[in-house]
Design a protein around this motif. Structure first.
Motif, PDB file in Angstrom:
ATOM      1  N   LEU A 143     -43.982 -19.084  33.303  1.00 58.79           N
ATOM      2  CA  LEU A 143     -43.334 -20.393  33.248  1.00 58.79           C
ATOM      3  C   LEU A 143     -43.064 -20.810  31.800  1.00 58.79           C
ATOM      4  N   LEU A 144     -44.038 -20.599  30.924  1.00 62.70           N
ATOM      5  CA  LEU A 144     -43.864 -21.011  29.538  1.00 62.70           C
ATOM      6  C   LEU A 144     -42.732 -20.227  28.863  1.00 62.70           C
ATOM      7  N   VAL A 145     -42.571 -18.963  29.238  1.00 61.37           N
ATOM      8  CA  VAL A 145     -41.457 -18.176  28.703  1.00 61.37           C
ATOM      9  C   VAL A 145     -40.129 -18.756  29.198  1.00 61.37           C
ATOM     10  N   MET A 197     -39.513 -21.771  30.245  1.00 63.16           N
ATOM     11  CA  MET A 197     -39.281 -23.085  29.639  1.00 63.16           C
ATOM     12  C   MET A 197     -38.667 -22.933  28.255  1.00 63.16           C
ATOM     13  N   ALA A 198     -39.167 -21.970  27.494  1.00 63.12           N
ATOM     14  CA  ALA A 198     -38.688 -21.776  26.128  1.00 63.12           C
ATOM     15  C   ALA A 198     -37.293 -21.151  26.115  1.00 63.12           C
ATOM     16  N   ARG A 222     -48.018 -18.340  32.759  1.00 70.18           N
ATOM     17  CA  ARG A 222     -47.608 -17.668  31.518  1.00 70.18           C
ATOM     18  C   ARG A 222     -46.094 -17.415  31.544  1.00 70.18           C
TER      19      ARG A 222
END
Lengths: 189, 189
Positions: B100-102, B104-105, B98
């Protein structure tokens, strides 16, 4: 101007300020103070309508893209897919779109709710267009179309988030051809 | 223990602390101070190896998933796809995923670089398995396989980020069937 019109104007003005601010710096540095100053309103005005800066970004994206994602029922399904994906790719590369992806990742539950509201009417339109395309004998009638839509929209986000690549027209045309190949009527048995 | 082993142990310990902290709170609240305290090291030790907390999350994800995404060349391509997507879905639902997705963005450029390094060796393995599947006559030889991989991995991220839905085994099986249908040898002309 009625009270409702005044409210609508002020909201519009605040959302424009969000977009303007995001053209200058990242979502991380976005503050309600700065948005208020740019829009010429008090912070309390903003907090009356939005709880958190993330809500402002969601609404700014909605505002900005509402007219962009209209379907053209006069054109083929393939044409519409290509247009939609190209516009999506561009919207996500815009500063507001970049901020949107951060918000989606940070506030998954809220974003999930927002997107249910935002995407459901679009999916509904898309289902209608698919129905029309079936009636026009462009595509076969039986297919898992919902899942197919994920294989069209998913790769756009995947390319942007994981490879930091903005899918261009060539990529999108290849993608639409690949995904639609099994459903095009001339290719069906 | 050699000096290199000591360093490796300490890094491991710090990355475990990242994972532990993210089980308690969101990425937004993650601090290098807290990680240092949990790992029993000074902040300067962390900054020697990582510039920013986002780099810690990228490495923690890599560490955690390295053994998870091994392919099984004894099994079919379809089997491997299903396994990979299920593991990906689970990894992205884990607190480190979770976060990681932040990251990445928020840090698209850095994340793009990281993922080029992280994903390239995996893609290489996947290409080998596809080659093996062609030789085993499981699938046809000519197809835009790279693009096909995007239509498999993309929807997983799309479902998670936009609908806050973790794709389950049923979704993944339907997806793999749909995407592989045109390449399976028994279905080819």
């Amino acid at each position: 101007m009625t009270e409702a019109e005044k409210t609508s104007r002020r909201k519009q003005c605040i959302l424009n300020a969000v977009s303007e601010a995001l053209e200058e710096y990242d979502y991380r540095h976005l503050t309600v103070e700065d948005i208020a100053a740019r829009a010429g309103v008090g912070k309390s005005t903003i907090y009356r309508w939005w709880k958190h800066k993330s809500d402002l970004v969601l609404d700014a994206f909605k505002e900005q893209t509402a007219p962009v994602f209209e379907l053209d029922f006069q054109q083929s399904l393939a044409f519409n897919f290509k247009q939609q994906l190209l516009k999506l790719s561009q919207a996500l590369n815009h500063p507001v779109g970049r901020a949107l992806l951060v918000v989606m990742a940070e506030h998954r539950e809220a974003a999930g709710e927002f997107f249910k509201q935002y995407l459901l009417p679009r999916r509904e339109q898309m289902r209608k267009l698919i129905q029309v395309a079936i009636e026009r004998h462009e595509i076969i009638a039986e297919y898992p179309f919902e899942l197919m839509l994920d294989t069209l929209y998913g790769p756009i986000h995947y390319q942007i988030i994981f490879f930091n690549r903005i899918p261009d027209q060539t990529y999108i045309e290849h993608l639409v051809s690949l995904v639609m190949q099994p459903i095009l009527v001339q290719n069906s048995p």
